[in-house]
Design a protein around this motif. Sequence first.
Motif, short mmCIF file in Angstrom:
data_model
loop_
_atom_site.label_atom_id
_atom_site.label_comp_id
_atom_site.label_asym_id
_atom_site.label_seq_id
_atom_site.Cartn_x
_atom_site.Cartn_y
_atom_site.Cartn_z
N LEU A 186 -11.18 12.06 1.17
CA LEU A 186 -9.84 11.01 1.15
C LEU A 186 -10.24 9.65 1.97
N THR A 187 -10.91 9.67 3.14
CA THR A 187 -11.19 8.60 3.92
C THR A 187 -12.39 7.61 2.86
N ALA A 244 -1.43 6.97 4.02
CA ALA A 244 -2.75 7.66 3.86
C ALA A 244 -3.20 8.06 5.02
N LEU A 262 -10.57 5.97 0.65
CA LEU A 262 -9.47 4.91 0.83
C LEU A 262 -10.31 3.73 1.23
N ILE A 294 -4.30 11.82 6.32
CA ILE A 294 -5.82 12.17 6.67
C ILE A 294 -5.73 12.71 8.31
#
Length: 399
Positions: A293-294, A262, A297, A266
């Motif tokens: 997305l960060t 991931a 996560l 990213i």
Amino acid sequence: MEAYLSEWLSLIIRWFHVIAGVAWIGASFYFVWLDNHLREPPDWKKQKGIKGDLWAIHGGGFYEVAKYRLGPEQMPRELHWFKWEAYSTWLSGMALLFVVYYMGSPGYLIDPSKAQLSGGAAIAIGLGTLLAVMVIYEALIRSPLADNGKAFGLVLFAILVLVSWGLFQVFSGRGAYIHVGAVIGTIMVANVFLGIIPAQRALVGAVARGEEPGERVAHLAALAKLRSTHNNYLTLPVIFIMISNHYPLFYSHPHGWAILAAIGFITAYARHYFNLRHQDINKPSILVIAGVLTIALIWALAPAPRPAPQQTSNQPAVTDADIQTLMDTHCIACHAPEPSHPAFQAPPAGIALQDLSLLLQHRDKVRQSAVNSHYMPLGNPTGMTEDERQALGRWLDEQ
């Protein structure tokens, strides 16, 4: 004395590795920026074979930079090459891999709960993986797949995810991460050694002989630029891996391989924004998506709220004496002002745990590494049990 000298050796190699890496990555970023900022030159420059040029100001002066379509009319008297930054980064990285992981503490690389590996078997798996992936990449970059950038990127990403997953099945999380980094670094230096430099030598040779560079040289030059672009997208993931050994939150997670995948996606995707921006293509949505997305996560990795401690008949009381015994058995050999473990000259990360007040001072790190992730004790040579880990966790909750 052996541990003391080993610390110095590791420091010197790591320091050189970082310096060389800064030089290589800085050059990579600069030349991609340079290529993306070239503009159509005036006619008189086109007649000399110049493909694009730009003006810049730095260090109190103006710079005029021009790039030829293939080569100048005659070889310049002095020509600067960029290759030793890449070679020295890879060589120092491999030296660090041997000093810290292959010749250092076995717990950095081998996790007996995953696979009972001898030192020789672990080294063979690590080096064999580096060689195998490099061969696969070279086959792909020389195939028609290289003409389709998106398809090539997806295939390469899938290969790296598979490698990450596979290494997590046999190595410790930290060992798996560093080997994925070594795989990426090997691909990058192979791009320089097997593609970029040979293409540049062919181009220089044609100009030196006074020949017009033909189709073969033009093809090699185009492929070299593609390899350089691939290296540019791989830089941010490999930089993350270089610093990841300080963060067991990632590599000690049961799904650490997926976390690495991931983060790799990213960071490479975020890099794409800047590569486009240098071409006057502004797509801020890329950074927004990377940011979302960060955050996702971070949310996914967040520890679940701990319930308030409560004593039950199935959970015997944990006394200070119990925890002191546990620390003496499993922790003090390394985490003491003067460790008795032969691999350490000083307590790892500067964390000494010789008394319970210090344990409480570092409670969050101890919980993460010894209770939640099972990363400590390193390689678990003392055989710390799950019951002992849970007892330590309960005692920390009660304080």
